[in-house]
Design an enzyme around this catalytic site. Structure first.
Site, PDB file in Angstrom:
ATOM      1  N   GLN A  93       0.846  -1.190   0.000  1.00  0.00           N
ATOM      2  CA  GLN A  93       0.000   0.000   0.000  1.00  0.00           C
ATOM      3  C   GLN A  93       0.882   1.240   0.000  1.00  0.00           C
ATOM      4  OE1 GLN A  93      -1.286   1.290   3.838  1.00  0.00           O
ATOM      5  NE2 GLN A  93      -3.404   1.432   3.199  1.00  0.00           N
ATOM      6  N   GLY A  94       0.912   1.965  -1.099  1.00  0.00           N
ATOM      7  CA  GLY A  94       1.751   3.153  -1.178  1.00  0.00           C
ATOM      8  C   GLY A  94       0.954   4.421  -0.937  1.00  0.00           C
ATOM      9  N   TYR A  95       0.716   4.700   0.323  1.00  0.00           N
ATOM     10  CA  TYR A  95      -0.023   5.918   0.674  1.00  0.00           C
ATOM     11  C   TYR A  95       0.915   6.946   1.323  1.00  0.00           C
ATOM     12  CZ  TYR A  95      -4.600   3.480   0.211  1.00  0.00           C
ATOM     13  OH  TYR A  95      -5.701   2.803  -0.231  1.00  0.00           O
ATOM     14  N   SER A  96       1.495   6.564   2.479  1.00  0.00           N
ATOM     15  CA  SER A  96       2.247   7.535   3.284  1.00  0.00           C
ATOM     16  C   SER A  96       3.499   8.023   2.570  1.00  0.00           C
ATOM     17  CB  SER A  96       2.676   6.903   4.603  1.00  0.00           C
ATOM     18  OG  SER A  96       1.567   6.375   5.272  1.00  0.00           O
ATOM     19  N   SER A 154       4.676  -1.250   3.949  1.00  0.00           N
ATOM     20  CA  SER A 154       4.840  -2.623   4.440  1.00  0.00           C
ATOM     21  C   SER A 154       4.910  -3.583   3.264  1.00  0.00           C
ATOM     22  CB  SER A 154       3.650  -3.033   5.324  1.00  0.00           C
ATOM     23  OG  SER A 154       3.492  -2.125   6.375  1.00  0.00           O
ATOM     24  N   GLU A 206      -9.517  -1.832   6.136  1.00  0.00           N
ATOM     25  CA  GLU A 206      -8.325  -2.064   6.938  1.00  0.00           C
ATOM     26  C   GLU A 206      -8.632  -1.912   8.421  1.00  0.00           C
ATOM     27  OE1 GLU A 206      -3.722  -0.789   6.807  1.00  0.00           O
ATOM     28  OE2 GLU A 206      -5.068   0.905   7.047  1.00  0.00           O
TER      29      GLU A 206
HETATM   30  C1  LIG Z   1       3.760  -0.805  11.334  1.00  0.00           C
HETATM   31  C2  LIG Z   1       3.357   0.218  10.344  1.00  0.00           C
HETATM   32  C3  LIG Z   1       3.024  -0.172   9.075  1.00  0.00           C
HETATM   33  C4  LIG Z   1       2.672   0.781   8.117  1.00  0.00           C
HETATM   34  N1  LIG Z   1       2.365   0.358   6.866  1.00  0.00           N
HETATM   35  C5  LIG Z   1       2.064   1.276   5.922  1.00  0.00           C
HETATM   36  C6  LIG Z   1       1.843   0.881   4.583  1.00  0.00           C
HETATM   37  O1  LIG Z   1       1.904  -0.297   4.247  1.00  0.00           O
HETATM   38  N2  LIG Z   1       1.556   1.813   3.668  1.00  0.00           N
HETATM   39  C7  LIG Z   1       1.469   3.140   3.989  1.00  0.00           C
HETATM   40  O2  LIG Z   1       1.159   3.935   3.135  1.00  0.00           O
HETATM   41  N3  LIG Z   1       1.687   3.570   5.263  1.00  0.00           N
HETATM   42  C8  LIG Z   1       2.002   2.668   6.223  1.00  0.00           C
HETATM   43  N4  LIG Z   1       2.246   3.091   7.517  1.00  0.00           N
HETATM   44  C9  LIG Z   1       2.240   4.516   7.787  1.00  0.00           C
HETATM   45  C10 LIG Z   1       1.153   4.989   8.707  1.00  0.00           C
HETATM   46  O3  LIG Z   1      -0.085   5.032   8.077  1.00  0.00           O
HETATM   47  C11 LIG Z   1       1.587   6.353   9.272  1.00  0.00           C
HETATM   48  O4  LIG Z   1       2.725   6.136  10.053  1.00  0.00           O
HETATM   49  C12 LIG Z   1       0.521   6.994  10.106  1.00  0.00           C
HETATM   50  O5  LIG Z   1      -0.571   7.379   9.332  1.00  0.00           O
HETATM   51  C13 LIG Z   1       1.067   8.217  10.863  1.00  0.00           C
HETATM   52  O6  LIG Z   1       1.767   9.085  10.044  1.00  0.00           O
HETATM   53  P1  LIG Z   1       3.229   9.597  10.453  1.00  0.00           P
HETATM   54  O7  LIG Z   1       4.042   8.395  10.722  1.00  0.00           O
HETATM   55  O8  LIG Z   1       3.688  10.536   9.424  1.00  0.00           O
HETATM   56  O9  LIG Z   1       3.040  10.346  11.814  1.00  0.00           O
HETATM   57  P2  LIG Z   1       2.578  11.853  12.003  1.00  0.00           P
HETATM   58  O10 LIG Z   1       1.386  12.123  11.190  1.00  0.00           O
HETATM   59  O11 LIG Z   1       3.754  12.733  11.846  1.00  0.00           O
HETATM   60  O12 LIG Z   1       2.146  11.816  13.513  1.00  0.00           O
HETATM   61  C14 LIG Z   1       3.042  12.011  14.616  1.00  0.00           C
HETATM   62  C15 LIG Z   1       2.230  12.237  15.865  1.00  0.00           C
HETATM   63  O13 LIG Z   1       1.397  13.385  15.704  1.00  0.00           O
HETATM   64  C16 LIG Z   1       0.053  13.066  15.921  1.00  0.00           C
HETATM   65  N5  LIG Z   1      -0.815  13.845  15.057  1.00  0.00           N
HETATM   66  C17 LIG Z   1      -0.682  14.110  13.735  1.00  0.00           C
HETATM   67  N6  LIG Z   1      -1.720  14.809  13.282  1.00  0.00           N
HETATM   68  C18 LIG Z   1      -2.546  14.996  14.314  1.00  0.00           C
HETATM   69  C19 LIG Z   1      -3.804  15.633  14.478  1.00  0.00           C
HETATM   70  N7  LIG Z   1      -4.469  16.217  13.498  1.00  0.00           N
HETATM   71  N8  LIG Z   1      -4.363  15.599  15.706  1.00  0.00           N
HETATM   72  C20 LIG Z   1      -3.732  14.998  16.739  1.00  0.00           C
HETATM   73  N9  LIG Z   1      -2.555  14.403  16.644  1.00  0.00           N
HETATM   74  C21 LIG Z   1      -1.971  14.387  15.449  1.00  0.00           C
HETATM   75  C22 LIG Z   1      -0.039  11.591  15.623  1.00  0.00           C
HETATM   76  O14 LIG Z   1      -1.137  10.987  16.271  1.00  0.00           O
HETATM   77  C23 LIG Z   1       1.275  11.080  16.151  1.00  0.00           C
HETATM   78  O15 LIG Z   1       1.178  10.884  17.528  1.00  0.00           O
HETATM   79  C24 LIG Z   1       2.626   2.159   8.462  1.00  0.00           C
HETATM   80  C25 LIG Z   1       2.957   2.541   9.757  1.00  0.00           C
HETATM   81  C26 LIG Z   1       3.343   1.601  10.685  1.00  0.00           C
HETATM   82  C27 LIG Z   1       3.716   2.061  12.061  1.00  0.00           C
END
Ligand SMILES: Cc1cc2nc3c(=O)[nH]c(=O)nc-3n(C[C@H](O)[C@H](O)[C@H](O)COP(=O)(O)OP(=O)(O)OC[C@H]3O[C@@H](n4cnc5c(N)ncnc54)[C@H](O)[C@@H]3O)c2cc1C
Lengths: 362, 408
Positions: free
Chosen positions: B136-139, B171, B254
């Site tokens: 899944q290429g989202y983030s 992932s 999901e």
């Molecule tokens: C094990 C694992 C597998 C993953 N697999 C995939 C994958 O296959 N494909 C993919 O695309 N992504 C994947 N991800 C990415 C995942 O979706 C993101 O890590 C997640 O959405 C958070 O984004 P970030 O890491 O940039 O954190 P950030 O968005 O930078 O967040 C950092 C902190 O700030 C808080 N925060 C941010 N915005 C707000 C808000 N508006 N209000 C309150 N708090 C806030 C968050 O809750 C967090 O505590 C994976 C992540 C993990 C940990």
């Protein structure tokens, strides 16, 4: 398959809520809690005319013959409006104890009279759950001696049922010779609790409770689930009030409900409470239809809902700021109702220990 | 309240039970990339490869049950109760259910709902058979919680999408044949309206994958770089600019699948076994009242969550039953609860609880530590707990959004 309350159950809940909205405002509750306790009678009377007294009495004795889930749904509605009435003791635990522990004659007499509103029971099972040192209840030759504390729904009760350590259940009238009732003042002024002292009081034994523990057990299990439901209703009402308040109150030029700290407190309350609905209804359903699971489910419902209720009561109060702490708003009546429910018929630690016993982990 | 599925399901339940009985000692002869998959080591039942097991499950209708036959499914009518019976019986008998993964859990439902006929024909069958792994290429580095701010660029040039940019936390990208990907294709449109949902073969020239080691010490996810990656113009699901809506259709799939209460209850039961075996200072853990009380408190929470899942199940088969809020809390409650449970097991084991990998004295294969950490990943991934709370408060409780910060 349908998991939830039926239309009839929801309709009954709505009726109760409407009655309480119209007749038991916070102002009325405050009066009952302070200088006009007698107003409680009118509210209880009104609720009895809606039928809360005869839900669990079988039709053959003049009741509605509904199931425990129905009574639990009603309890939830009474909790949300912190109804100042007897219910869990008089109309859940007592009829269930008689239904399971009474002889045919006893059932006929007492259940019919409960259904017609002629009599109502106070319930004192403290000797069986969480007995205190100096309160032993002793039965000998038709006479009862000792002390029962935390007797539920004792305020206007005509009768009382008391248990001894072994789970035998005894019945007598409140005006019996040798019986003294002392009011116990708790933080919760919406319901009444007493200590009742017995000195050679003539009592009647509920026949089938003589050598079976199941009558008292079933009564307590149902009582626990009904108390959990009361907490569920009261906690939901506290969340509703907190969310509503947060959309109106402004600070720093915006409504406080737009501050994330406040939003997250509300989200946590909702996320914690939401599964309790299913759990409490499921426990009630097990009492009605799935005997083996019922004790386990009722212990867990009682303990878990008590924990969630406590957390919700705290957070919802905090969302209201200083106003939440005042008597003006009356939020504290819900806080205290939840607090007392938590301790009745076993506080969480005690009930969880029972859950462990049921699974033979002890 | 009526918890009976009805007499028409009795036979079906028996059939599933007898299948589970036949395969309860199943042993896989090949390994799995999924860290949570069991391999049945030490069991002496039928031996199968994972792929054959998958095919058998589909053939019997215990997997991909309502996916049409022509796309490689079983072709049964959608029947939520049957699905539930299958899940419950498999879980009870500890028989491995079929493969999971983002392709099966997220892409297949999306294609079934929104894909073209050609896409369904081409992708669903190999995905279900485990022959086509998806990622899944989202983030992106600058688009996590605020996913819609993603910047990976796609331009349509001569019937091909040309993609440039970077994804992160992807992932299973290192094993995947395909990626479903969110790409900004309409730079002049609004933030949410400029995104498209593209299907990218991972062997296309210009893709570079760099594994990232996660805290469990497995390379669970990756960085994926795109330099002039060219894919056919038809590799788009939905219309140009509809990618956000398409992705949201899968995100709900999901979130629902992340925290199965039956799996959590199985872990509670494993924990009870552990507490009966393990002792400290001559006392079994289960006989230490403080531990026992905490165990019971956790069990109570799991019981509540299990009952809750019956209620949400009921809402799917009884139109009009409203449990909107009930569904919104599932990801938050389920992942936090599992993490708490696994962490509690570590606590009561004391120092032994810290052992990991192939250490001597390790208990239960180190699974308590591993899942404890793994679930922290799930708490963060797929919408963090904080984001879930935003959703619950805004969409569930109707509380106001935060005021927008200028120029963001
Ligand atoms: C094990 C694992 C597998 C993953 N697999 C995939 C994958 O296959 N494909 C993919 O695309 N992504 C994947 N991800 C990415 C995942 O979706 C993101 O890590 C997640 O959405 C958070 O984004 P970030 O890491 O940039 O954190 P950030 O968005 O930078 O967040 C950092 C902190 O700030 C808080 N925060 C941010 N915005 C707000 C808000 N508006 N209000 C309150 N708090 C806030 C968050 O809750 C967090 O505590 C994976 C992540 C993990 C940990």
């Amino acid at each position: 398959m349908y998991f939830g309350l039926s239309e009839d159950q929801e309709f009954f809940q709505e009726n109760i809520k409407k009655f309480l909205d119209d007749n038991a405002s916070v102002d009325i509750i405050r009066k009952i809690a302070t200088d006009q306790p007698e107003l409680q009678k009118d509210i209880q009377g009104g609720l009895i005319s809606l039928g809360i007294n005869n839900l669990l009495v079988p039709e053959e004795y003049g009741g509605l013959g509904l199931d425990i889930l129905f009574a639990v749904a009603v309890s939830q509605a009474l909790g949300s409006g912190i109804a100042p009435t007897a219910f869990v003791g008089s109309y859940v635990m007592a009829p269930i104890a008689i239904l399971n522990g009474g002889s045919e004659d006893q059932k006929k007499i007492y259940l019919s009279d409960i259904a017609s509103g002629k009599i109502n029971f106070a319930v004192g099972f403290s000797e069986f759950i969480g007995a205190r040192e100096d309160c032993e209840i002793v039965y000998d030759n038709g006479k009862l001696n000792g002390r029962s504390i935390f007797v539920l729904d004792s305020n206007n009760a005509s009768h009382i049922m008391v248990a001894d350590k072994s789970g035998k259940i005894f019945i007598t009238t409140m005006d019996s010779k040798g019986l003294t009732r002392n009011h116990l003042t708790t933080v919760d002024k919406t319901r009444s609790f007493s200590e009742v002292i017995f000195k050679d009081v003539e009592v009647e034994l509920l026949e089938k409770s003589k050598d079976a523990i199941s009558p008292i057990q079933k009564s307590i299990d149902a009582g626990r689930v009904a108390l959990a439901a009361d907490t569920l209703g009261a906690a939901q009402e506290m969340i509703n009030k907190a969310v509503e308040y947060s959309k109106e109150r402004k600070q720093f030029g915006r409504v406080i409900g737009s501050f994330q700290a406040v939003k997250h407190m509300c989200a946590e309350m909702a996320a914690d409470l939401e599964p309790c609905y299913a759990m409490v209804w499921h426990a009630a359903h097990c009492l009605d239809e799935e005997e083996e699971e019922s004790r386990f489910m009722s212990c867990h419902s009682k303990a878990h809902t008590a924990e969630v209720g406590k957390a919700v009561a705290k957070k919802a109060t905090e969302v209201h700021g200083g106003m939440g702490f005042t008597d003006l708003l009356g939020l504290h009546y819900w806080f205290k109702r939840i607090g007392v429910n938590r301790q009745l018929l076993g506080a969480p630690e005690m009930v969880r220990e029972e859950a462990a016993k049921i699974q033979k982990l002890i | 309240m009526d918890l009976n599925y009805g007499p028409q399901y009795e036979d079906f339940k028996k059939e599933v039970q007898s299948f589970c009985n036949e395969y309860k000692d199943l042993r896989f002869v090949d390994s799995s990339q999924s860290p949570l998959a069991s391999d049945g080591k030490g069991k002496h039942g039928p031996e199968l490869t994972r792929a054959d097991w998958q095919k058998l499950l589909i053939e019997r209708g215990y997997f991909a049950r309502s996916v049409p036959k022509e796309y490689g499914g079983y072709g049964g009518d959608p029947d939520i109760i049957k699905s539930r019976i299958i899940a419950t019986e498999f879980s009870k008998a500890k028989v491995p259910s079929g493969m999971g993964g983002q392709g099966i859990d997220m892409l297949v439902p999306t294609l079934l709902e929104l894909g073209t006929e050609e896409q369904k024909q081409k992708y669903i069958m190999p995905t279900l058979h485990g022959e086509m792994i998806w990622c899944q290429g989202y983030s992106e580095p600058n688009a996590g919680s605020d996913l819609a701010s993603l910047q990976t660029k796609g331009e349509l040039i001569d019937d091909e999408w040309v993609i440039n940019g970077q994804k992160i936390w992807t992932s299973t990208a290192q094993y995947a044949q395909m990626m479903f990907c969110l790409v900004r294709t309409e730079p002049d449109a609004s933030k949410h309206g400029g995104i498209s949902y593209l299907l990218i073969p991972m062997d296309t020239p210009g893709i570079e994958i760099r594994p990232l080691v996660d805290m469990t010490l497995k390379a669970g996810f990756n960085e994926v770089f795109f330099t002039d990656v060219k894919i056919p113009a038809t590799n788009i699901v939905g219309n140009r600019g509809d990618g956000w809506a398409v992705a949201n259709a899968t995100l709900s799939h999901e979130r629902g699948s992340l925290a199965d209460p039956n799996a959590t209850m199985n872990r509670v039961n494993m924990l009870i076994d552990l507490m009966k075996e393990e002792s400290i200072d001559g006392k079994k853990l289960i006989d230490i009242p403080v531990y026992r009380d905490k165990l019971m408190a956790l069990q109570g929470k799991v019981v509540a969550f299990q009952s809750h899942s019956l209620r949400t199940l009921s809402s799917k088969i009884n139109p009009g039953q409203d449990v909107k809020l009930g569904k919104m809390i599932q990801k938050l409650v389920g992942t936090e609860l599992r993490h708490e449970l696994e962490g509690f097991a570590i606590d009561i084991m004391g120092e032994i609880g810290t052992l990991y990998e192939q250490s001597p004295l390790l208990r239960d294969g180190g699974s308590w530590q591993f899942i404890y950490m793994y679930f922290l990943g799930l708490i963060i991934g797929g919408g963090t707990s904080q984001i879930q709370k935003n959703i619950i408060s805004e969409r569930g409780l109707g509380m106001p959004r935060e005021p927008k910060v200028k120029d963001s």
